[in-house]
Design a protein around this motif. Structure first.
Motif, PDB file in Angstrom:
ATOM      1  N   ALA A  85       0.734  -1.339  -0.024  1.00 41.55           N
ATOM      2  CA  ALA A  85      -0.054   0.017  -0.036  1.00 41.55           C
ATOM      3  C   ALA A  85       0.705   1.195   0.017  1.00 41.55           C
ATOM      4  O   ALA A  85       0.415   2.209  -0.503  1.00 41.55           O
ATOM      5  CB  ALA A  85      -1.047   0.144   1.117  1.00 41.55           C
ATOM      6  N   ALA A  86       1.929   1.318   0.591  1.00 36.16           N
ATOM      7  CA  ALA A  86       3.003   2.240   0.592  1.00 36.16           C
ATOM      8  C   ALA A  86       3.509   2.753  -0.627  1.00 36.16           C
ATOM      9  O   ALA A  86       4.542   3.442  -0.876  1.00 36.16           O
ATOM     10  CB  ALA A  86       3.934   2.160   1.847  1.00 36.16           C
ATOM     11  N   LEU A  87       3.561   1.648  -1.852  1.00 33.35           N
ATOM     12  CA  LEU A  87       4.374   1.735  -2.873  1.00 33.35           C
ATOM     13  C   LEU A  87       3.609   2.816  -3.833  1.00 33.35           C
ATOM     14  O   LEU A  87       2.477   2.750  -3.949  1.00 33.35           O
ATOM     15  CB  LEU A  87       4.542   0.372  -3.478  1.00 33.35           C
ATOM     16  N   PRO A  88       4.261   3.276  -4.871  1.00 30.90           N
ATOM     17  CA  PRO A  88       3.625   4.267  -5.726  1.00 30.90           C
ATOM     18  C   PRO A  88       2.580   3.225  -6.562  1.00 30.90           C
ATOM     19  O   PRO A  88       2.827   2.149  -6.698  1.00 30.90           O
ATOM     20  CB  PRO A  88       4.755   4.606  -6.629  1.00 30.90           C
ATOM     21  N   ASP A  89       1.647   4.121  -7.031  1.00 30.27           N
ATOM     22  CA  ASP A  89       0.571   3.364  -7.814  1.00 30.27           C
ATOM     23  C   ASP A  89       1.130   3.431  -9.334  1.00 30.27           C
ATOM     24  O   ASP A  89       1.365   4.523  -9.919  1.00 30.27           O
ATOM     25  CB  ASP A  89      -0.891   3.986  -7.818  1.00 30.27           C
ATOM     26  N   PRO A  90       1.220   2.271  -9.944  1.00 23.59           N
ATOM     27  CA  PRO A  90       1.780   2.119 -11.330  1.00 23.59           C
ATOM     28  C   PRO A  90       0.903   2.664 -12.318  1.00 23.59           C
ATOM     29  O   PRO A  90       1.304   2.965 -13.440  1.00 23.59           O
ATOM     30  CB  PRO A  90       2.495   0.719 -11.619  1.00 23.59           C
ATOM     31  N   VAL A  91      -0.442   2.407 -11.987  1.00 29.70           N
ATOM     32  CA  VAL A  91      -1.534   2.762 -13.029  1.00 29.70           C
ATOM     33  C   VAL A  91      -1.589   4.355 -13.193  1.00 29.70           C
ATOM     34  O   VAL A  91      -1.582   5.155 -12.477  1.00 29.70           O
ATOM     35  CB  VAL A  91      -2.955   2.250 -12.582  1.00 29.70           C
ATOM     36  N   GLY A  92      -1.717   4.894 -14.561  1.00 24.73           N
ATOM     37  CA  GLY A  92      -1.566   6.165 -14.837  1.00 24.73           C
ATOM     38  C   GLY A  92      -0.201   6.735 -15.043  1.00 24.73           C
ATOM     39  O   GLY A  92       0.011   7.898 -15.748  1.00 24.73           O
ATOM     40  N   GLU A  93       0.982   6.029 -14.330  1.00 25.11           N
ATOM     41  CA  GLU A  93       2.283   6.614 -14.873  1.00 25.11           C
ATOM     42  C   GLU A  93       2.626   6.837 -16.228  1.00 25.11           C
ATOM     43  O   GLU A  93       2.205   5.852 -17.270  1.00 25.11           O
ATOM     44  CB  GLU A  93       3.215   5.619 -14.181  1.00 25.11           C
ATOM     45  N   PRO A 101       5.598  17.109 -34.033  1.00 24.94           N
ATOM     46  CA  PRO A 101       5.946  18.369 -34.619  1.00 24.94           C
ATOM     47  C   PRO A 101       4.729  18.789 -35.136  1.00 24.94           C
ATOM     48  O   PRO A 101       4.677  20.361 -35.548  1.00 24.94           O
ATOM     49  CB  PRO A 101       6.802  17.810 -35.884  1.00 24.94           C
ATOM     50  N   ASN A 102       3.638  18.239 -35.196  1.00 24.25           N
ATOM     51  CA  ASN A 102       2.244  18.650 -35.633  1.00 24.25           C
ATOM     52  C   ASN A 102       1.265  19.284 -34.791  1.00 24.25           C
ATOM     53  O   ASN A 102       0.143  19.516 -34.771  1.00 24.25           O
ATOM     54  CB  ASN A 102       1.316  17.620 -36.508  1.00 24.25           C
ATOM     55  N   GLY A 103       1.796  19.140 -33.445  1.00 29.41           N
ATOM     56  CA  GLY A 103       1.216  19.798 -32.452  1.00 29.41           C
ATOM     57  C   GLY A 103       0.484  18.580 -31.369  1.00 29.41           C
ATOM     58  O   GLY A 103       0.020  19.036 -30.350  1.00 29.41           O
ATOM     59  N   LEU A 104       0.298  17.307 -31.789  1.00 26.26           N
ATOM     60  CA  LEU A 104      -0.414  16.463 -31.179  1.00 26.26           C
ATOM     61  C   LEU A 104       0.378  16.045 -29.751  1.00 26.26           C
ATOM     62  O   LEU A 104       1.536  15.889 -30.002  1.00 26.26           O
ATOM     63  CB  LEU A 104      -0.623  15.291 -32.023  1.00 26.26           C
ATOM     64  N   GLU A 105      -0.411  15.973 -28.789  1.00 30.61           N
ATOM     65  CA  GLU A 105       0.377  15.550 -27.305  1.00 30.61           C
ATOM     66  C   GLU A 105       0.169  14.119 -27.125  1.00 30.61           C
ATOM     67  O   GLU A 105      -0.647  13.559 -27.227  1.00 30.61           O
ATOM     68  CB  GLU A 105      -0.174  16.327 -26.277  1.00 30.61           C
ATOM     69  N   LEU A 106       1.406  13.369 -27.385  1.00 34.02           N
ATOM     70  CA  LEU A 106       1.606  12.033 -27.356  1.00 34.02           C
ATOM     71  C   LEU A 106       2.017  11.645 -25.819  1.00 34.02           C
ATOM     72  O   LEU A 106       2.889  12.138 -25.206  1.00 34.02           O
ATOM     73  CB  LEU A 106       2.594  11.336 -28.118  1.00 34.02           C
ATOM     74  N   ARG A 107       1.203  10.567 -24.985  1.00 36.15           N
ATOM     75  CA  ARG A 107       1.836   9.979 -23.781  1.00 36.15           C
ATOM     76  C   ARG A 107       1.400   8.694 -23.947  1.00 36.15           C
ATOM     77  O   ARG A 107       0.518   8.140 -24.366  1.00 36.15           O
ATOM     78  CB  ARG A 107       0.853  10.646 -22.864  1.00 36.15           C
ATOM     79  N   GLN A 108       2.583   7.835 -23.349  1.00 36.45           N
ATOM     80  CA  GLN A 108       2.499   6.583 -23.207  1.00 36.45           C
ATOM     81  C   GLN A 108       2.364   5.945 -21.415  1.00 36.45           C
ATOM     82  O   GLN A 108       3.094   6.538 -21.124  1.00 36.45           O
ATOM     83  CB  GLN A 108       3.540   5.631 -23.886  1.00 36.45           C
ATOM     84  N   ILE A 109       1.092   5.526 -21.240  1.00 34.14           N
ATOM     85  CA  ILE A 109       0.708   5.375 -19.902  1.00 34.14           C
ATOM     86  C   ILE A 109       0.503   4.196 -19.421  1.00 34.14           C
ATOM     87  O   ILE A 109       0.294   3.012 -20.239  1.00 34.14           O
ATOM     88  CB  ILE A 109      -0.470   6.404 -19.291  1.00 34.14           C
ATOM     89  N   ARG A 110       0.816   3.652 -18.119  1.00 30.78           N
ATOM     90  CA  ARG A 110       0.676   2.470 -17.746  1.00 30.78           C
ATOM     91  C   ARG A 110      -0.840   2.108 -17.336  1.00 30.78           C
ATOM     92  O   ARG A 110      -1.367   3.033 -16.713  1.00 30.78           O
ATOM     93  CB  ARG A 110       1.438   2.182 -16.425  1.00 30.78           C
ATOM     94  N   PRO A 397       4.871  -2.520 -11.497  1.00 31.08           N
ATOM     95  CA  PRO A 397       4.711  -2.069 -12.853  1.00 31.08           C
ATOM     96  C   PRO A 397       4.991  -3.405 -14.005  1.00 31.08           C
ATOM     97  O   PRO A 397       4.218  -3.183 -14.948  1.00 31.08           O
ATOM     98  CB  PRO A 397       6.286  -1.398 -13.110  1.00 31.08           C
ATOM     99  N   GLU A 398       5.419  -4.488 -13.683  1.00 31.64           N
ATOM    100  CA  GLU A 398       5.228  -5.663 -14.465  1.00 31.64           C
ATOM    101  C   GLU A 398       3.913  -6.135 -14.600  1.00 31.64           C
ATOM    102  O   GLU A 398       3.704  -6.959 -15.504  1.00 31.64           O
ATOM    103  CB  GLU A 398       6.348  -6.632 -13.951  1.00 31.64           C
ATOM    104  N   LEU A 399       3.170  -5.913 -13.729  1.00 29.07           N
ATOM    105  CA  LEU A 399       1.532  -6.214 -13.870  1.00 29.07           C
ATOM    106  C   LEU A 399       0.616  -5.318 -14.551  1.00 29.07           C
ATOM    107  O   LEU A 399      -0.446  -5.387 -14.600  1.00 29.07           O
ATOM    108  CB  LEU A 399       1.077  -6.526 -12.253  1.00 29.07           C
ATOM    109  N   THR A 400       1.589  -4.381 -15.334  1.00 34.14           N
ATOM    110  CA  THR A 400       0.664  -3.470 -16.139  1.00 34.14           C
ATOM    111  C   THR A 400       1.247  -3.518 -17.855  1.00 34.14           C
ATOM    112  O   THR A 400       2.316  -4.208 -17.782  1.00 34.14           O
ATOM    113  CB  THR A 400       0.816  -2.062 -15.652  1.00 34.14           C
ATOM    114  N   SER A 401       0.167  -3.094 -18.610  1.00 31.82           N
ATOM    115  CA  SER A 401       0.601  -2.957 -20.030  1.00 31.82           C
ATOM    116  C   SER A 401       0.815  -1.326 -19.922  1.00 31.82           C
ATOM    117  O   SER A 401       0.688  -0.893 -19.070  1.00 31.82           O
ATOM    118  CB  SER A 401      -0.388  -3.455 -20.742  1.00 31.82           C
ATOM    119  N   THR A 402       0.822  -1.144 -21.519  1.00 35.02           N
ATOM    120  CA  THR A 402       0.833   0.494 -21.324  1.00 35.02           C
ATOM    121  C   THR A 402      -0.412   0.902 -22.747  1.00 35.02           C
ATOM    122  O   THR A 402      -0.757  -0.279 -23.522  1.00 35.02           O
ATOM    123  CB  THR A 402       1.997   1.047 -21.840  1.00 35.02           C
TER     124      THR A 402
END
Length: 413
Positions: A85-93, A101-110, A397-402
């Motif tokens: 419970a004290a560890l960081p939540d990986p979801v949304g990282e 270059p075209n202005g699109l904002e790209l994010r890869q999240i867990r 983190p290994e129990l997540t995809s992106t």
């Protein structure tokens, strides 16, 4: 209830978990821990039934040790949930992000996998570890333990489900599959589309069966034929301490050393001491003739011995001519789990680390450190010995995809 129906319920639960906040998930983990402590007598009574049945069935001392619970072990399992419970939540990282270059904002999240199936043997603590790590990472867990721990697992899951529901999350986030026959494993392995990933944790035959027969994607955890190599430049006092800890600290774990390799230049000085120490610890040595020359207690080693994960008070021992020979031996017999070198030579350490192809390589440290808790990851789901997606101790983190989130302002291609 069929496995398919349980998997459908798990998918519904996973949808709720995917949007649960860290506060809610952490509260559920604390509730699970508190409930385990409060209901310890109930858990221990169930465990006693499993132990009695196991003794009657002739289970080995190592298997019974893996199966056994007491107040201390239950408290430790509960503490692992609190630590999680004290560890960081990986979801949304955000794994990476940029503005194109075209202005699109790209994010890869867990993001969570969704529904995770775990097939495992013995060790009731895995039931709690797996449930906790799945919940924290936003996944619903379908748990299929062994029949030898059926009473213990049923009691543990009953406690966990009550705690999860009391914390406001779906009880079906944690479900136990029937372990009385292999049918539930077969159904789980065929539940592609309902189960997102399957993780086998146990002996070689279990892992091989799941990997070869499953249509659900599998993250392969591996058996641990772990080696300690005592180099020509080793501090022999340090080598003795590391070797004994790696073999005897706990016999029944996958990160326990099962093979010892000793450089010929230090064999005459090191072998008498380590063989005497093994004898005092009750460890049977399966050795080559060169090893047997130092002690009448040595059992002649066979080819099979060098490839065996004993999980018992046994170890194979051989003398090697060089670091090259040690690496060749490990590549032939190792399982890609954990290997250790004891040496005061930086060159030898660097070469060993570079050439040994395992999930973890120790330099002047015991193989027993390959563990999610020891690495600071909290409770782990297993040690992956494969090379895709995850390798080594599998934490949150290994129990997540992106997934990619792309934000524009009416952009057209």
């Amino acid at each position: 209830m069929s496995v398919v129906e349980q998997a459908r319920r798990a998918r519904d639960a996973a949808e709720a978990l995917a949007t649960a906040t860290r506060t809610v998930k952490d509260a559920a983990l604390h509730a699970m821990a508190d409930a385990l402590v409060a209901r310890t007598p109930e858990v221990l009574a169930a465990n006693a039934a499993d132990l009695a049945a196991g003794r009657d069935a002739g289970l080995s001392a190592a298997v019974l040790d893996r199966l056994a619970l007491d107040e201390g072990r239950v408290a430790a399992i509960a503490d692992a949930l609190r630590q999680m419970a004290a560890l960081p939540d990986p979801v949304g990282e955000v794994v990476r992000g940029s503005t194109l270059p075209n202005g699109l904002e790209l994010r890869q999240i867990r993001v969570p996998f969704g529904v995770v199936g775990i097939v495992y043997e013995g060790r009731p603590n895995v039931t709690v570890d797996a449930a906790g790590i799945c919940l924290k990472s936003g996944n619903a867990a379908l748990l299929r333990g062994s029949s030898s721990a059926a009473h213990s697992n049923a009691a543990l899951v009953a406690v966990l489900r009550d705690a999860v529901a009391g914390a406001g999350l779906p009880a079906d986030a944690v479900q136990l599959l029937d372990s009385s026959t292999r049918d539930s494993v077969k159904e789980l392995m065929r539940a592609r589309g309902l189960v997102d990933v399957l993780i086998p944790r146990g002996g070689a035959s279990l892992i091989r069966a799941v990997v070869e027969e499953s249509t659900v994607p599998v993250i392969e955890t591996g058996v641990g034929n772990c080696h300690v190599y005592v180099d020509a430049a080793a501090d022999l006092g340090k080598a003795l301490a590391v070797t004994l800890n790696a073999k005897t600290q706990r016999l029944s774990t996958c990160n326990t050393a099962e093979s010892l390799l000793v450089h010929r230049d230090v064999a005459d000085a090191f072998l008498p001491a380590v063989l005497a120490a093994f004898a005092d610890a009750g460890v049977t040595v399966h050795g080559t003739p060169e090893v047997a020359a130092h002690s009448a207690a040595v059992v002649p080693a066979t080819e099979e011995d060098f490839g065996t994960e004993y999980l018992s008070a046994d170890i194979s021992v051989a003398v090697v001519d060089s670091l090259d020979a040690a690496v060749a031996h490990i590549r032939r017999y190792g399982t890609g789990h954990t290997e250790a070198i004891v040496t005061d030579s930086q060159r030898a350490a660097r070469e060993f680390v570079a050439r040994v192809d395992s999930a973890a390589v120790m330099v002047n440290a015991s193989t027993r450190f390959t563990d999610g808790g020891e690495f600071g990851f909290g409770a782990e789901i297993g040690i992956s010995t494969q090379k895709l997606h995850a390798r080594g101790p599998m934490g949150l983190p290994e129990l997540t995809s992106t997934k990619y989130v792309v934000t524009g302002d009416g952009h057209l291609r």
